[in-house]
Scaffold this motif. Structure first.
Motif, PDB file in Angstrom:
ATOM      1  N   LEU A 121       0.826  -1.207   0.000  1.00 51.16           N
ATOM      2  CA  LEU A 121       0.000   0.000   0.000  1.00 51.16           C
ATOM      3  C   LEU A 121       0.862   1.260   0.000  1.00 51.16           C
ATOM      4  O   LEU A 121       0.534   2.253  -0.655  1.00 51.16           O
ATOM      5  CB  LEU A 121      -0.936  -0.006   1.207  1.00 51.16           C
ATOM      6  N   ILE A 122       1.958   1.223   0.713  1.00 53.06           N
ATOM      7  CA  ILE A 122       2.882   2.364   0.700  1.00 53.06           C
ATOM      8  C   ILE A 122       3.511   2.514  -0.676  1.00 53.06           C
ATOM      9  O   ILE A 122       3.557   3.621  -1.245  1.00 53.06           O
ATOM     10  CB  ILE A 122       3.968   2.185   1.773  1.00 53.06           C
ATOM     11  N   ARG A 123       3.979   1.412  -1.228  1.00 57.22           N
ATOM     12  CA  ARG A 123       4.645   1.442  -2.536  1.00 57.22           C
ATOM     13  C   ARG A 123       3.706   1.926  -3.641  1.00 57.22           C
ATOM     14  O   ARG A 123       4.128   2.641  -4.552  1.00 57.22           O
ATOM     15  CB  ARG A 123       5.173   0.049  -2.849  1.00 57.22           C
ATOM     16  N   LYS A 124       2.431   1.564  -3.547  1.00 59.19           N
ATOM     17  CA  LYS A 124       1.474   1.936  -4.582  1.00 59.19           C
ATOM     18  C   LYS A 124       0.786   3.268  -4.311  1.00 59.19           C
ATOM     19  O   LYS A 124      -0.089   3.681  -5.063  1.00 59.19           O
ATOM     20  CB  LYS A 124       0.439   0.826  -4.757  1.00 59.19           C
ATOM     21  N   GLY A 125       1.155   3.954  -3.230  1.00 55.89           N
ATOM     22  CA  GLY A 125       0.712   5.326  -3.018  1.00 55.89           C
ATOM     23  C   GLY A 125      -0.653   5.498  -2.401  1.00 55.89           C
ATOM     24  O   GLY A 125      -1.346   6.483  -2.690  1.00 55.89           O
ATOM     25  N   ALA A 126      -1.080   4.590  -1.509  1.00 53.82           N
ATOM     26  CA  ALA A 126      -2.359   4.769  -0.812  1.00 53.82           C
ATOM     27  C   ALA A 126      -2.321   6.051   0.020  1.00 53.82           C
ATOM     28  O   ALA A 126      -1.296   6.404   0.612  1.00 53.82           O
ATOM     29  CB  ALA A 126      -2.649   3.569   0.088  1.00 53.82           C
ATOM     30  N   ALA A 127      -3.454   6.761   0.071  1.00 50.92           N
ATOM     31  CA  ALA A 127      -3.521   8.023   0.809  1.00 50.92           C
ATOM     32  C   ALA A 127      -3.932   7.826   2.259  1.00 50.92           C
ATOM     33  O   ALA A 127      -3.574   8.625   3.128  1.00 50.92           O
ATOM     34  CB  ALA A 127      -4.506   8.969   0.132  1.00 50.92           C
TER      35      ALA A 127
END
Length: 302
Positions: free
Chosen positions: A227-233
Motif C-alpha cells: 500500500l505504501i509502494r502503490k501510493g495509498a492516501a
C-alpha cells in the motif's frame, strides 16, 4: 441499493489453441436477470483474456451480494451519480461504558452543568446543558497520526484537510476470504494510488462484545508495504486493530504511520459502499500532542 453477483463454472477455449477451466468463479453483474452471455463477457473482461474463443458456463447462479468491483463490471468505476449526494455513516456511536477494546476503559459521560442548575444563571425560561466526557483517545472509530507511534511524528494537527476529506475510496471486501491476514496478494488487483483503502472484514458485527478481538482480521507487513509502494492516501479497517494483536512489533502501524499515511480503525457499515466511486472523510479535532482521536467517519456516495 441491491446488487448481484454471478457464481458459475466455466470452460474457455482460445483461438490459438489451449483452454482454461474455472470452478465457483464470481463476477459482479448489473441485475438479477443477467444472461449467460452477459456473465461470459464479464468473466472474460475480469481476467483480461486475449484471443478467447468460446465460453461455456455451467452451474450459473445469480446471488444477491455486494459488488466487489469486478474489472469491466457494473461497479468498476463506481455507481452513476443520481442527483443529490447520499452519505453513509461509517463510525460507531460513542456511548456511556461502551468497550472499544477490552484492555481500555469505556467512556464516562456526565454533566458539567445540568439544565436545572442553569436556570439560576440565565433569564427565566432560558436553560442550557454542558456535558462532560472522560475517555481514552482510542475510543470508538478513531484516526491515528504518526505521533501515535513515533515521538517525533506529527500529531493530529499535522494533517491538512485534503488528506482527510472527500478522499476517493476503494473498498476491499474480505469478509469471505477465509483468511485473517490481509496480505499483498489480496491487495495487488486494486488501484490504490491516492485512495482511501477501506478494508471490509465484517468484524464490525462483533464490536462492543468480547468476541470482537477473537480471530480478528489484520493487515500484514507485506500488505502494508504494498500500500505504501502503490501510493495509498489513507488506510481504514472495520476490525479491532490494523495489526495482528499478537505481534508486539505492530508492523502495519509502524510502516504506515512512518510513511505519514493516516490509519482509521474500528470502521463499520462498509458493506453499504460501492467498491469504487465513493469518497471518504474522517476528521478528528486538532488536538496538540495527541496521536489518536475519535472521528466522524463517513462516505459520500457517487
Amino acid at each position: 441499493m441491491t446488487t448481484y453477483r454471478a457464481r458459475f463454472d466455466a470452460a474457455v477455449t482460445f483461438t490459438n489453441g489451449g483452454g482454461l477451466q474455472v470452478q465457483g468463479f464470481f463476477v459482479d453483474v448489473p441485475s438479477a436477470d443477467a444472461t449467460a452471455a452477459t456473465v461470459g463477457d464479464l468473466f472474460l473482461d475480469s481476467l483480461g483474456l486475449l484471443m478467447a474463443g468460446d465460453v461455456a458456463l455451467t452451474n450459473l447462479e445469480i446471488v444477491e451480494a455486494p459488488h466487489k468491483g469486478t474489472r469491466g463490471g457494473p461497479s468498476a468505476d463506481g455507481t452513476p451519480s443520481s442527483g443529490r449526494p447520499q452519505y453513509v455513516e461509517l463510525n460507531h456511536v460513542i456511548r456511556e461504558g461502551m468497550i472499544t477494546l477490552p484492555n481500555l476503559p469505556g467512556p464516562e459521560l456526565s454533566k458539567h452543568l445540568t439544565r436545572e442548575a442553569s436556570r439560576g444563571v440565565y433569564a427565566p425560561g432560558t436553560e442550557f446543558e454542558i456535558g462532560r466526557i472522560s475517555m481514552v483517545a482510542n475510543t470508538g472509530t478513531y484516526l491515528d497520526s504518526p505521533f501515535h507511534r513515533y515521538p517525533d511524528g506529527h500529531d493530529l494537527t499535522g494533517y491538512p484537510l485534503d488528506r482527510l476529506v472527500d478522499v476517493p475510496a476503494i473498498v476491499v471486501r474480505l469478509d469471505d476470504s477465509g483468511r485473517l491476514g490481509i496480505d499483498a496478494k489480496a491487495l495487488t488487483p486494486y488501484d490504490v494510488q491516492g485512495k482511501a483503502v477501506l478494508l471490509q472484514t465484517g468484524d464490525d458485527a462483533r464490536f462492543d462484545t468480547p468476541q470482537y478481538v477473537e480471530n480478528a482480521h489484520f493487515l500484514t507487513r507485506d500488505g502494508a508495504e504494498l500500500l505504501i509502494r502503490k501510493g495509498a492516501a489513507l488506510v481504514g479497517i472495520d476490525a479491532a486493530n490494523i495489526d495482528d494483536m499478537t505481534d508486539g512489533s505492530r508492523p502495519a502501524h509502524t510502516l504506515l504511520l512512518g510513511a505519514g499515511i493516516p490509519i482509521v480503525e474500528h470502521l463499520t457499515s462498509l458493506a453499504q459502499l460501492p467498491p469504487a466511486g465513493a469518497t471518504f472523510t474522517a476528521t478528528p479535532p486538532r488536538v496538540e500532542d495527541f496521536g489518536t482521536f475519535p472521528v466522524r467517519a463517513f462516505a459520500r456516495l457517487p
